[in-house]
Design a protein around this motif. Structure first.
Motif, PDB file in Angstrom:
ATOM      1  N   PRO A 184      10.306 -11.545-123.060  1.00  0.00           N
ATOM      2  CA  PRO A 184      10.509 -10.642-121.918  1.00  0.00           C
ATOM      3  C   PRO A 184      11.829 -10.882-121.196  1.00  0.00           C
ATOM      4  N   ASP A 185      12.248 -12.151-121.028  1.00  0.00           N
ATOM      5  CA  ASP A 185      13.503 -12.418-120.309  1.00  0.00           C
ATOM      6  C   ASP A 185      14.708 -11.824-121.041  1.00  0.00           C
ATOM      7  N   LYS A 186      14.643 -11.843-122.364  1.00  0.00           N
ATOM      8  CA  LYS A 186      15.727 -11.258-123.155  1.00  0.00           C
ATOM      9  C   LYS A 186      15.746  -9.740-122.947  1.00  0.00           C
ATOM     10  N   VAL A 187      14.558  -9.152-122.922  1.00  0.00           N
ATOM     11  CA  VAL A 187      14.462  -7.698-122.699  1.00  0.00           C
ATOM     12  C   VAL A 187      15.027  -7.352-121.318  1.00  0.00           C
ATOM     13  N   TYR A 188      14.658  -8.130-120.292  1.00  0.00           N
ATOM     14  CA  TYR A 188      15.156  -7.857-118.932  1.00  0.00           C
ATOM     15  C   TYR A 188      16.677  -7.942-118.902  1.00  0.00           C
ATOM     16  N   ARG A 189      17.205  -9.012-119.536  1.00  0.00           N
ATOM     17  CA  ARG A 189      18.673  -9.221-119.537  1.00  0.00           C
ATOM     18  C   ARG A 189      19.390  -8.064-120.215  1.00  0.00           C
ATOM     19  N   ASN A 190      18.919  -7.695-121.410  1.00  0.00           N
ATOM     20  CA  ASN A 190      19.575  -6.609-122.156  1.00  0.00           C
ATOM     21  C   ASN A 190      19.486  -5.287-121.408  1.00  0.00           C
ATOM     22  N   THR A 191      18.325  -5.058-120.797  1.00  0.00           N
ATOM     23  CA  THR A 191      18.128  -3.784-120.090  1.00  0.00           C
ATOM     24  C   THR A 191      19.089  -3.704-118.902  1.00  0.00           C
ATOM     25  N   LEU A 192      19.189  -4.785-118.131  1.00  0.00           N
ATOM     26  CA  LEU A 192      20.083  -4.765-116.963  1.00  0.00           C
ATOM     27  C   LEU A 192      21.546  -4.671-117.405  1.00  0.00           C
ATOM     28  N   LYS A 193      21.860  -5.313-118.528  1.00  0.00           N
ATOM     29  CA  LYS A 193      23.243  -5.258-119.025  1.00  0.00           C
ATOM     30  C   LYS A 193      23.632  -3.815-119.376  1.00  0.00           C
ATOM     31  N   SER A 194      22.679  -3.080-119.910  1.00  0.00           N
ATOM     32  CA  SER A 194      22.985  -1.696-120.310  1.00  0.00           C
ATOM     33  C   SER A 194      23.240  -0.788-119.101  1.00  0.00           C
ATOM     34  N   LEU A 195      22.968  -1.298-117.902  1.00  0.00           N
ATOM     35  CA  LEU A 195      23.163  -0.477-116.693  1.00  0.00           C
ATOM     36  C   LEU A 195      24.421  -0.869-115.927  1.00  0.00           C
ATOM     37  N   GLU A 196      25.132  -1.924-116.417  1.00  0.00           N
ATOM     38  CA  GLU A 196      26.129  -2.561-115.541  1.00  0.00           C
ATOM     39  C   GLU A 196      27.337  -1.685-115.225  1.00  0.00           C
ATOM     40  N   ASN A 197      27.614  -0.663-116.027  1.00  0.00           N
ATOM     41  CA  ASN A 197      28.741   0.220-115.672  1.00  0.00           C
ATOM     42  C   ASN A 197      28.449   1.016-114.411  1.00  0.00           C
ATOM     43  N   GLU A 198      27.196   1.315-114.203  1.00  0.00           N
ATOM     44  CA  GLU A 198      26.823   2.182-113.083  1.00  0.00           C
ATOM     45  C   GLU A 198      26.166   1.442-111.907  1.00  0.00           C
ATOM     46  N   PHE A 199      25.552   0.290-112.203  1.00  0.00           N
ATOM     47  CA  PHE A 199      24.781  -0.394-111.150  1.00  0.00           C
ATOM     48  C   PHE A 199      25.138  -1.875-111.057  1.00  0.00           C
ATOM     49  N   GLU A 200      25.113  -2.363-109.834  1.00  0.00           N
ATOM     50  CA  GLU A 200      25.259  -3.792-109.588  1.00  0.00           C
ATOM     51  C   GLU A 200      23.863  -4.351-109.312  1.00  0.00           C
ATOM     52  N   VAL A 201      23.547  -5.489-109.914  1.00  0.00           N
ATOM     53  CA  VAL A 201      22.220  -6.082-109.714  1.00  0.00           C
ATOM     54  C   VAL A 201      22.240  -6.933-108.443  1.00  0.00           C
ATOM     55  N   LYS A 202      21.370  -6.628-107.495  1.00  0.00           N
ATOM     56  CA  LYS A 202      21.320  -7.358-106.219  1.00  0.00           C
ATOM     57  C   LYS A 202      20.202  -8.395-106.182  1.00  0.00           C
ATOM     58  N   GLU A 203      19.048  -8.024-106.723  1.00  0.00           N
ATOM     59  CA  GLU A 203      17.910  -8.949-106.692  1.00  0.00           C
ATOM     60  C   GLU A 203      17.080  -8.777-107.960  1.00  0.00           C
ATOM     61  N   LYS A 204      16.492  -9.872-108.399  1.00  0.00           N
ATOM     62  CA  LYS A 204      15.544  -9.828-109.529  1.00  0.00           C
ATOM     63  C   LYS A 204      14.306 -10.588-109.078  1.00  0.00           C
ATOM     64  N   ILE A 205      13.175  -9.917-109.109  1.00  0.00           N
ATOM     65  CA  ILE A 205      11.970 -10.553-108.562  1.00  0.00           C
ATOM     66  C   ILE A 205      10.854 -10.543-109.606  1.00  0.00           C
ATOM     67  N   TYR A 206      10.352 -11.730-109.896  1.00  0.00           N
ATOM     68  CA  TYR A 206       9.153 -11.824-110.748  1.00  0.00           C
ATOM     69  C   TYR A 206       7.949 -11.610-109.839  1.00  0.00           C
ATOM     70  N   LEU A 207       6.997 -10.842-110.310  1.00  0.00           N
ATOM     71  CA  LEU A 207       5.925 -10.400-109.416  1.00  0.00           C
ATOM     72  C   LEU A 207       4.639 -11.228-109.511  1.00  0.00           C
ATOM     73  N   ASP A 208       4.671 -12.310-110.293  1.00  0.00           N
ATOM     74  CA  ASP A 208       3.455 -13.126-110.402  1.00  0.00           C
ATOM     75  C   ASP A 208       3.093 -13.741-109.054  1.00  0.00           C
ATOM     76  N   PRO A 209       1.869 -13.896-108.703  1.00  0.00           N
ATOM     77  CA  PRO A 209       0.656 -13.712-109.508  1.00  0.00           C
ATOM     78  C   PRO A 209       0.101 -12.275-109.455  1.00  0.00           C
ATOM     79  N   TYR A 210       0.788 -11.388-108.738  1.00  0.00           N
ATOM     80  CA  TYR A 210       0.239 -10.029-108.558  1.00  0.00           C
ATOM     81  C   TYR A 210       0.325  -9.217-109.845  1.00  0.00           C
ATOM     82  N   ASP A 211       1.392  -9.512-110.612  1.00  0.00           N
ATOM     83  CA  ASP A 211       1.646  -8.750-111.824  1.00  0.00           C
ATOM     84  C   ASP A 211       2.508  -9.643-112.711  1.00  0.00           C
TER      85      ASP A 211
END
Ligand SMILES: C[S@@+](CC[C@H](N)C(=O)[O-])C[C@H]1O[C@@H](n2cnc3c(N)ncnc32)[C@H](O)[C@@H]1O
Length: 222
Positions: A184-211
């Motif tokens: 999953p961490d690799k998927v998150y990294r690749n997905t965010l990388k594919s957005l980097e021309n248009e978006f800056e990443v401000k926060e990344k939050i893991y939702l456990d234990p809720y999700d």
């Protein structure tokens, strides 16, 4: 004993330590949540196990841009659980709620009947041109995306035309929908990388234990 009410963000409260919004549709519930009245105001408890936005707040979300006048494009509205709380906050704003499942839309429409700030749109978020005419000023303050689809990054990029420059995208990544076999961490990294021309990443939050299956990302449009 009076209830203890503390403000957390614009329109978001802790009522006796539990997350809540002020009910815009007094007396009515959306997902059997509890209602608590105090001094003439009715609060609806916001369940973090049912809403990733609530979970993100309890996990330390800092950048909360929703306010009374926000205009929000919400992709993946489902039956309106989170949408209804956003509607409690953006009382003078507008929520364009896109959902392609007819079954979910039937329930969402019932929610919209009591909440005039939500416009339900029965469309596929992969084809934003189909609802371009509904989003008249084409310049939302916020995109909130929670779609369980393989093309999550592509959906955000094709809808970013509706987000103003500097606007915020709350982007929930479900790794299992993208690639069930990959870390999953690799998927998150690749997905965010594919957005980097248009978006800056401000926060990344893991939702456990809720999700445990999603990453909640806060992005700013460049
Ligand atoms: C996890 S649920 C959303 C839950 C909702 N955001 C909440 O917190 O109450 C994901 C939703 O995305 C919808 N969805 C998936 N792909 C979609 C697409 N391409 N266009 C519109 N809706 C889509 C599904 O039908 C489903 O209702």
């Amino acid at each position: 004993m009076p209830n203890e009410i503390k403000k957390l963000f614009d329109g978001v409260f802790l009522v006796n330590g539990r997350l809540a919004t002020r009910n815009l549709a007094k007396g009515s519930k959306v997902y059997n949540e509890s209602l608590i009245s105090e001094n003439g105001t009715e609060y609806r408890l916001w369940n973090p196990y049912r809403s990733k936005l609530a979970a993100a707040m309890l996990k330390g979300l800092r950048d909360f841009e929703f306010s009374e006048e926000s205009s929000i494009l919400y992709l993946g509205a489902a039956t309106g659980t989170t949408v209804s709380h956003v509607s409690d906050i953006a009382t003078k704003g507008r929520i364009y709620a896109v959902e392609f499942s007819e079954r979910s839309m039937r329930d969402l429409i019932k929610v919209c009947e009591k909440r005039k700030n939500i416009l339900p749109i029965l469309e596929d978020a992969r084809y934003p041109e189909k609802y371009e005419a509904d989003i008249k000023n084409a310049s939302c303050d916020i995109i909130y995306q929670d779609v369980s689809a393989r093309e999550q990054a592509e959906i955000l990029l094709s809808n970013s035309r509706f987000l103003k420059k500097g606007g915020t995208a709350y982007f929930i990544i479900k790794s299992q929908s993208i690639d069930i076999a990959k870390d999953p961490d690799k998927v998150y990294r690749n997905t965010l990388k594919s957005l980097e021309n248009e978006f800056e990443v401000k926060e990344k939050i893991y939702l456990d234990p809720y999700d445990t299956l999603h990453l909640f990302a806060v992005l700013k449009k460049k």
